[in-house]
Write a protein that holds these residues in place. Sequence first.
Motif, mmCIF file in Angstrom:
data_model
loop_
_atom_site.group_PDB
_atom_site.id
_atom_site.type_symbol
_atom_site.label_atom_id
_atom_site.label_comp_id
_atom_site.label_asym_id
_atom_site.label_seq_id
_atom_site.Cartn_x
_atom_site.Cartn_y
_atom_site.Cartn_z
ATOM 1 N N PRO A 89 80.121 14.273 20.216
ATOM 2 C CA PRO A 89 79.317 14.301 21.443
ATOM 3 C C PRO A 89 79.580 15.513 22.321
ATOM 4 N N ARG A 90 80.771 16.072 22.243
ATOM 5 C CA ARG A 90 81.061 17.258 23.048
ATOM 6 C C ARG A 90 80.220 18.442 22.586
ATOM 7 N N ILE A 91 80.013 18.539 21.278
ATOM 8 C CA ILE A 91 79.152 19.603 20.745
ATOM 9 C C ILE A 91 77.709 19.340 21.138
ATOM 10 N N GLY A 92 77.291 18.078 21.038
ATOM 11 C CA GLY A 92 75.931 17.720 21.425
ATOM 12 C C GLY A 92 75.651 18.052 22.876
ATOM 13 N N LEU A 93 76.602 17.767 23.748
ATOM 14 C CA LEU A 93 76.426 18.059 25.177
ATOM 15 C C LEU A 93 76.291 19.563 25.400
ATOM 16 N N GLN A 94 77.147 20.353 24.738
ATOM 17 C CA GLN A 94 77.063 21.801 24.876
ATOM 18 C C GLN A 94 75.724 22.328 24.363
#
Length: 214
Positions: free
Chosen positions: A201-206
């Motif tokens: 999810p951290r990659i998705g948010l970025q």
Amino acid sequence: MGDVVGAMARLHDTIATVGPSADLWAAVASGGLDGRDCATALDAVPRALVLDPRSRWALGVALRAEVVCDAAADLHPLIANADERAGGGFAAEELRASEFELSVQQAELLREGGRSREAAAALRTAMSMSKLSADEWSRVGGAWLSLAEPEAAISAYQKTLSIQPNHVAAIIGIAGAHRAQVRLGAAEAHLSAAWERVRDPRIGLQLVQTMLQR
């Protein structure tokens, strides 16, 4: 400062009551560093290492004191001597990791002081050490990014990914380096490819944030 002074007094009382130990002297040294009392720290570190040359805490505090007190010339021989008395090689890997951390911390302190050229030299020293881990290369990448050297940061982050392809911090770091150069398309493409591979999810948010910036 009052709390630090009180805690130090209690530590000295404990040493006087129950006797010295490496952990107690390491605690005194650490407290001294917290209070920016280098005289106390530089007195306590050797006492700790004499009592237990294998003490990981004392070694860590010694290396921290090298940075805070600018005392590498005094402390580094003590650390090497402690390792030798421990049988040689006991602390070799930890010492390498601590020396790496020391170099990165020096770079950060130099950068904060506006000494960018010296900070870059400290980072190159860290990079020259053998067998850096994925996390260590990622630390280097973040430090280069803080120095406004995005291409050097990307190179370091790529070292991380060559060791650990799904390292989330490095993936995000590369995107940050692209954004620092206003290369939003490159950042989006990089994050999109990473998202297909690593559904974090951290990659998705970025990725979403980068898409909204375009």
